[in-house]
Design a protein around this motif. Structure first.
Motif, mmCIF file in Angstrom:
data_model
loop_
_atom_site.group_PDB
_atom_site.id
_atom_site.type_symbol
_atom_site.label_atom_id
_atom_site.label_comp_id
_atom_site.label_asym_id
_atom_site.label_seq_id
_atom_site.Cartn_x
_atom_site.Cartn_y
_atom_site.Cartn_z
ATOM 1 N N ARG A 197 34.049 28.124 39.614
ATOM 2 C CA ARG A 197 32.696 27.851 40.110
ATOM 3 C C ARG A 197 32.290 26.423 39.786
ATOM 4 N N CYS A 198 32.490 25.992 38.534
ATOM 5 C CA CYS A 198 31.997 24.674 38.131
ATOM 6 C C CYS A 198 33.119 23.703 37.775
ATOM 7 N N GLY A 199 34.347 24.196 37.675
ATOM 8 C CA GLY A 199 35.480 23.321 37.404
ATOM 9 C C GLY A 199 35.706 23.000 35.936
ATOM 10 N N THR A 200 34.864 23.510 35.067
ATOM 11 C CA THR A 200 34.993 23.240 33.634
ATOM 12 C C THR A 200 36.293 23.828 33.092
ATOM 13 N N TYR A 201 36.979 23.040 32.283
ATOM 14 C CA TYR A 201 38.180 23.544 31.615
ATOM 15 C C TYR A 201 37.760 24.517 30.525
ATOM 16 N N VAL A 202 38.397 25.681 30.487
ATOM 17 C CA VAL A 202 38.111 26.705 29.480
ATOM 18 C C VAL A 202 39.308 26.769 28.538
ATOM 19 N N PRO A 203 39.172 26.235 27.338
ATOM 20 C CA PRO A 203 40.322 26.156 26.440
ATOM 21 C C PRO A 203 40.792 27.534 25.978
ATOM 22 N N VAL A 204 42.054 27.591 25.628
ATOM 23 C CA VAL A 204 42.608 28.815 25.046
ATOM 24 C C VAL A 204 41.760 29.173 23.832
ATOM 25 N N GLY A 205 41.416 30.431 23.689
ATOM 26 C CA GLY A 205 40.537 30.881 22.604
ATOM 27 C C GLY A 205 39.133 31.168 23.097
ATOM 28 N N THR A 206 38.781 30.597 24.277
ATOM 29 C CA THR A 206 37.514 30.928 24.938
ATOM 30 C C THR A 206 37.874 31.768 26.152
ATOM 31 N N GLU A 207 37.130 32.836 26.374
ATOM 32 C CA GLU A 207 37.493 33.763 27.428
ATOM 33 C C GLU A 207 37.256 33.179 28.821
ATOM 34 N N LEU A 208 38.281 33.205 29.661
ATOM 35 C CA LEU A 208 38.182 32.876 31.082
ATOM 36 C C LEU A 208 38.113 34.213 31.803
ATOM 37 N N LEU A 209 36.959 34.505 32.387
ATOM 38 C CA LEU A 209 36.716 35.850 32.907
ATOM 39 C C LEU A 209 37.210 35.986 34.333
ATOM 40 N N MET A 210 37.970 37.031 34.590
ATOM 41 C CA MET A 210 38.564 37.241 35.903
ATOM 42 C C MET A 210 37.529 37.763 36.885
ATOM 43 N N LEU A 211 37.626 37.234 38.082
ATOM 44 C CA LEU A 211 36.733 37.598 39.168
ATOM 45 C C LEU A 211 37.609 38.076 40.325
ATOM 46 N N VAL A 212 37.295 39.217 40.907
ATOM 47 C CA VAL A 212 38.079 39.739 42.025
ATOM 48 C C VAL A 212 37.125 40.079 43.164
ATOM 49 N N PHE A 213 37.371 39.470 44.315
ATOM 50 C CA PHE A 213 36.613 39.778 45.526
ATOM 51 C C PHE A 213 37.514 40.591 46.456
ATOM 52 N N ALA A 214 36.930 41.515 47.211
ATOM 53 C CA ALA A 214 37.670 42.243 48.237
ATOM 54 C C ALA A 214 36.941 42.042 49.564
ATOM 55 N N PRO A 215 37.076 40.846 50.155
ATOM 56 C CA PRO A 215 36.327 40.570 51.380
ATOM 57 C C PRO A 215 36.842 41.343 52.595
ATOM 58 N N GLU A 216 38.078 41.832 52.510
ATOM 59 C CA GLU A 216 38.649 42.695 53.543
ATOM 60 C C GLU A 216 39.377 43.819 52.811
ATOM 61 N N PRO A 217 39.543 44.996 53.429
ATOM 62 C CA PRO A 217 40.230 46.094 52.727
ATOM 63 C C PRO A 217 41.649 45.736 52.291
ATOM 64 N N TRP A 218 42.292 44.825 52.979
ATOM 65 C CA TRP A 218 43.678 44.447 52.696
ATOM 66 C C TRP A 218 43.792 43.183 51.856
#
Ligand SMILES: [Zn+2]
Length: 84
Positions: A45-66
């Motif tokens: 979203r913002c391009g910020t580097y998230v260092p190891v040890g800080t959680e990078l949260l997974m985002l999953v979109f399903a814009p189509e069923p496939w």
């Protein structure tokens, strides 16, 4: 981020049709790189580097069923997105 998502979905629809149509597809939303690299651990979203040890949260979109589009958010962007 929504514009990038729209562009990635449009491209996946074209590529799936060109491949014959009947496949499931998983694509990254943003930049990718070697596991743990700066590209791999940047917020989509913002391009910020998230260092190891800080959680990078997974985002999953399903814009189509496939189609599944996966990305990662820094904690601040996760809070903004989840707060909607
Ligand atoms: Zn962010």
């Amino acid at each position: 981020m929504r514009q990038r998502l729209a562009e990635r979905v449009e491209r996946a629809v074209r590529e799936r049709a060109a491949a014959g149509g009947d496949v499931a597809v998983v694509i990254p939303l943003g930049r990718t790189g070697a596991p743990g690299s700066e590209q791999d651990r940047s917020c989509d979203r913002c391009g910020t580097y998230v260092p190891v040890g800080t959680e990078l949260l997974m985002l999953v979109f399903a814009p189509e069923p496939w189609l599944r589009v996966v990305g990662g958010l820094c904690p601040a962007c996760w809070t903004r997105e989840a707060g909607r």
